[in-house]
Design a protein around this motif. Structure first.
Motif, PDB file in Angstrom:
ATOM      1  N   VAL A  78     -12.122   2.889  -1.397  1.00  0.00           N
ATOM      2  CA  VAL A  78     -12.976   3.157  -2.567  1.00  0.00           C
ATOM      3  C   VAL A  78     -13.360   4.634  -2.723  1.00  0.00           C
ATOM      4  CG1 VAL A  78     -14.025   0.870  -2.848  1.00  0.00           C
ATOM      5  CG2 VAL A  78     -14.996   2.460  -1.176  1.00  0.00           C
ATOM      6  N   GLU A  79     -13.306   5.373  -1.621  1.00  0.00           N
ATOM      7  CA  GLU A  79     -13.695   6.785  -1.710  1.00  0.00           C
ATOM      8  C   GLU A  79     -12.883   7.536  -2.768  1.00  0.00           C
ATOM      9  OE1 GLU A  79     -14.270  10.291   1.420  1.00  0.00           O
ATOM     10  OE2 GLU A  79     -12.207   9.540   1.432  1.00  0.00           O
ATOM     11  N   ASP A  80     -11.627   7.125  -2.961  1.00  0.00           N
ATOM     12  CA  ASP A  80     -10.770   7.880  -3.884  1.00  0.00           C
ATOM     13  C   ASP A  80     -11.086   7.619  -5.350  1.00  0.00           C
ATOM     14  OD1 ASP A  80      -9.294   9.140  -1.875  1.00  0.00           O
ATOM     15  OD2 ASP A  80      -8.184   7.288  -1.531  1.00  0.00           O
ATOM     16  N   ALA A  81     -11.775   6.500  -5.598  1.00  0.00           N
ATOM     17  CA  ALA A  81     -11.976   6.066  -6.977  1.00  0.00           C
ATOM     18  C   ALA A  81     -13.201   6.673  -7.646  1.00  0.00           C
ATOM     19  CB  ALA A  81     -12.063   4.541  -7.017  1.00  0.00           C
ATOM     20  N   LYS A 118      -2.706   2.976   9.559  1.00  0.00           N
ATOM     21  CA  LYS A 118      -1.248   2.880   9.371  1.00  0.00           C
ATOM     22  C   LYS A 118      -0.854   3.086   7.905  1.00  0.00           C
ATOM     23  CE  LYS A 118      -0.587  -0.303  13.215  1.00  0.00           C
ATOM     24  NZ  LYS A 118      -0.414  -1.720  13.576  1.00  0.00           N
ATOM     25  N   VAL A 119      -1.795   2.797   7.004  1.00  0.00           N
ATOM     26  CA  VAL A 119      -1.526   3.063   5.573  1.00  0.00           C
ATOM     27  C   VAL A 119      -2.400   4.234   5.096  1.00  0.00           C
ATOM     28  CG1 VAL A 119      -0.594   0.804   4.922  1.00  0.00           C
ATOM     29  CG2 VAL A 119      -3.061   1.144   4.917  1.00  0.00           C
ATOM     30  N   ASP A 120      -2.632   5.161   6.035  1.00  0.00           N
ATOM     31  CA  ASP A 120      -3.312   6.428   5.742  1.00  0.00           C
ATOM     32  C   ASP A 120      -4.797   6.289   5.410  1.00  0.00           C
ATOM     33  OD1 ASP A 120      -0.851   7.722   6.144  1.00  0.00           O
ATOM     34  OD2 ASP A 120      -0.269   7.261   4.098  1.00  0.00           O
ATOM     35  N   SER A 134      -0.126   4.192  -9.047  1.00  0.00           N
ATOM     36  CA  SER A 134      -0.388   2.790  -8.679  1.00  0.00           C
ATOM     37  C   SER A 134      -1.871   2.527  -8.421  1.00  0.00           C
ATOM     38  CB  SER A 134       0.406   2.398  -7.425  1.00  0.00           C
ATOM     39  OG  SER A 134      -0.212   2.972  -6.282  1.00  0.00           O
ATOM     40  N   ARG A 135      -2.644   3.602  -8.279  1.00  0.00           N
ATOM     41  CA  ARG A 135      -4.060   3.416  -7.935  1.00  0.00           C
ATOM     42  C   ARG A 135      -4.989   3.568  -9.142  1.00  0.00           C
ATOM     43  NH1 ARG A 135      -6.201   5.709  -2.565  1.00  0.00           N
ATOM     44  NH2 ARG A 135      -7.733   4.183  -3.247  1.00  0.00           N
ATOM     45  N   ARG A 136      -4.413   3.989 -10.262  1.00  0.00           N
ATOM     46  CA  ARG A 136      -5.286   4.189 -11.428  1.00  0.00           C
ATOM     47  C   ARG A 136      -5.764   2.828 -11.929  1.00  0.00           C
ATOM     48  NH1 ARG A 136      -1.225   8.612 -13.778  1.00  0.00           N
ATOM     49  NH2 ARG A 136      -1.606  10.062 -12.064  1.00  0.00           N
ATOM     50  N   ALA A 156       0.848  -1.204   0.000  1.00  0.00           N
ATOM     51  CA  ALA A 156       0.000   0.000   0.000  1.00  0.00           C
ATOM     52  C   ALA A 156       0.880   1.251   0.000  1.00  0.00           C
ATOM     53  CB  ALA A 156      -0.907  -0.002   1.222  1.00  0.00           C
ATOM     54  N   VAL A 157       0.384   2.305  -0.612  1.00  0.00           N
ATOM     55  CA  VAL A 157       1.106   3.580  -0.610  1.00  0.00           C
ATOM     56  C   VAL A 157       1.008   4.158   0.811  1.00  0.00           C
ATOM     57  CG1 VAL A 157       1.214   5.874  -1.647  1.00  0.00           C
ATOM     58  CG2 VAL A 157       0.283   3.965  -2.975  1.00  0.00           C
ATOM     59  N   ARG A 158       2.132   4.692   1.320  1.00  0.00           N
ATOM     60  CA  ARG A 158       2.121   5.262   2.673  1.00  0.00           C
ATOM     61  C   ARG A 158       2.767   6.637   2.661  1.00  0.00           C
ATOM     62  NH1 ARG A 158       2.942   1.388   7.354  1.00  0.00           N
ATOM     63  NH2 ARG A 158       2.444  -0.683   6.597  1.00  0.00           N
ATOM     64  N   PRO A 204      -3.173  -2.673  -4.318  1.00  0.00           N
ATOM     65  CA  PRO A 204      -3.056  -2.843  -2.860  1.00  0.00           C
ATOM     66  C   PRO A 204      -3.938  -1.870  -2.063  1.00  0.00           C
ATOM     67  CG  PRO A 204      -0.894  -2.633  -3.899  1.00  0.00           C
ATOM     68  CD  PRO A 204      -1.887  -2.371  -4.965  1.00  0.00           C
ATOM     69  N   ASP A 205      -4.273  -0.720  -2.663  1.00  0.00           N
ATOM     70  CA  ASP A 205      -5.072   0.287  -1.937  1.00  0.00           C
ATOM     71  C   ASP A 205      -6.547   0.269  -2.332  1.00  0.00           C
ATOM     72  OD1 ASP A 205      -3.207   2.065  -0.270  1.00  0.00           O
ATOM     73  OD2 ASP A 205      -2.127   1.924  -2.159  1.00  0.00           O
ATOM     74  N   CYS A 206      -6.987  -0.819  -2.977  1.00  0.00           N
ATOM     75  CA  CYS A 206      -8.345  -0.781  -3.547  1.00  0.00           C
ATOM     76  C   CYS A 206      -9.457  -0.746  -2.510  1.00  0.00           C
ATOM     77  CB  CYS A 206      -8.563  -1.909  -4.550  1.00  0.00           C
ATOM     78  SG  CYS A 206      -8.604  -3.552  -3.816  1.00  0.00           S
TER      79      CYS A 206
HETATM   80  C1  CIR Z   1      -3.144   6.089  -0.437  1.00  0.00           C
HETATM   81  O1  CIR Z   1      -2.097   6.645  -0.095  1.00  0.00           O
HETATM   82  O2  CIR Z   1      -3.675   6.349  -1.510  1.00  0.00           O
HETATM   83  C2  CIR Z   1      -3.755   5.057   0.488  1.00  0.00           C
HETATM   84  N1  CIR Z   1      -2.748   4.337   1.157  1.00  0.00           N
HETATM   85  C3  CIR Z   1      -4.660   5.719   1.504  1.00  0.00           C
HETATM   86  C4  CIR Z   1      -5.825   6.397   0.858  1.00  0.00           C
HETATM   87  C5  CIR Z   1      -6.749   7.001   1.844  1.00  0.00           C
HETATM   88  N2  CIR Z   1      -7.807   7.652   1.166  1.00  0.00           N
HETATM   89  C6  CIR Z   1      -8.623   8.541   1.713  1.00  0.00           C
HETATM   90  O3  CIR Z   1      -8.462   8.899   2.855  1.00  0.00           O
HETATM   91  N3  CIR Z   1      -9.577   9.045   0.966  1.00  0.00           N
END
Ligand code: CIR
Length: 278
Positions: free
Chosen positions: A69-72, A260-262, A89-91, A22-24, A64-66
């Protein structure tokens, strides 16, 4: 009408690859995977207690960060805007969702920027819909082109950009809605400078709940209920501030392993209100 009424939540299983890939930002602590899954299970139960049915999409180990879902996608009303995320890496997280669940199962109208041939990017974690307007973080993940696409997609609302401090991942890492016209904000120096921009630039006035820790400010307001983090996670002082400021019903849940992974509370679901499928 309240904008914080929802009947479904899109969620996605945690892939094993999250543990190491996961991206950190800063935290390098190991994720206790068993605990993370348990906390995530509890999170979905809390969504159900708020009257929301979780629709779970299968994990994809390539992403790894799927689980975040809020970001997608950004969902407002019956429109789902599929984002081209800031981190390469998340696209593709959304494109590869089995069954195109937002369209086919949740019957949303899709606007898709994923294949646009420009360098616009946006993460859903930067998009704070207050019920009256949309505040969008201009961050490492979201650029001006992405913000313009949000404005073009949701023309019924004023869209205002808020600069996100470089030490902060997203706008919603330091500010979310805790009720109708009630916004919680974090207390770090970075959060305070962002809070100043919110006060200066937002088109509407809100009641602000000022908290000490940034992570205390991330919560979900669903069907009149505030979901916030536990006392053990956010400390006595912020916990008491929340308890004394919020008159309505509250529920607590803990996602400390994903933190821990944001990860945070908002990022693990896409809340949807679609009366056509209730
Ligand atoms: C990232 O860096 O993209 C993920 N490890 C964490 C994303 C968290 N997304 C959010 O709070 N909306």
């Amino acid at each position: 009408m309240s904008w914080f009424k929802y009947n479904y939540a899109l969620v996605r299983q945690i892939p094993n690859s999250l543990e190491t890939e996961a991206v950190r930002m800063n935290n390098s602590e190991a994720v206790d995977f068993k605990q993370a899954r348990q906390e995530y299970q509890n999170y979905k139960t809390v969504l159900e207690k708020c009257g929301v049915k979780p629709v779970e999409v299968e994990k994809d180990e390539q992403f790894p960060d799927c689980v975040f879902v809020e970001d997608a996608a950004v969902v407002i009303g019956d429109k789902a805007f599929m984002t081209r995320q800031g981190h390469p890496s998340r696209r593709g997280e959304v494109i590869l969702m089995p069954d195109n669940v937002l369209k086919n199962k949740l019957d949303l109208n899709i606007v898709d920027m994923c294949n646009d041939k420009d360098d616009s990017t946006i993460d859903g974690g930067d998009v704070l819909f207050t019920g009256k307007e949309i505040l969008v973080g201009l961050s490492k993940r979201t650029n001006a082109g992405g913000i313009k696409k949000i404005a073009d997609t949701f023309p019924d609302y004023p869209v205002t950009s808020i600069p996100v401090h470089s030490s902060v991942l997203h706008l919603k890492s330091i500010a979310t809605m805790f009720g109708e016209d009630i916004m919680a904000v974090g207390g770090s120096l970075a959060a305070k400078s962002m809070f100043q921009s919110i006060k200066e630039k937002a088109k509407f006035k809100y009641q602000y709940i000022e908290l000490m820790n940034d992570q205390s400010s991330n919560g979900l307001f669903i069907n009149g209920i505030l979901v916030h983090k536990t006392q053990a996670e956010i400390g006595d002082r912020d916990y008491q501030t929340i308890v004394s400021s919020i008159k309505g019903k509250r529920l607590e849940t803990c996602l400390k392993e994903l933190y821990k992974v944001d990860g945070c509370l908002t990022c693990c679901s896409l809340l949807i209100n679609n009366e056509k499928i209730s």
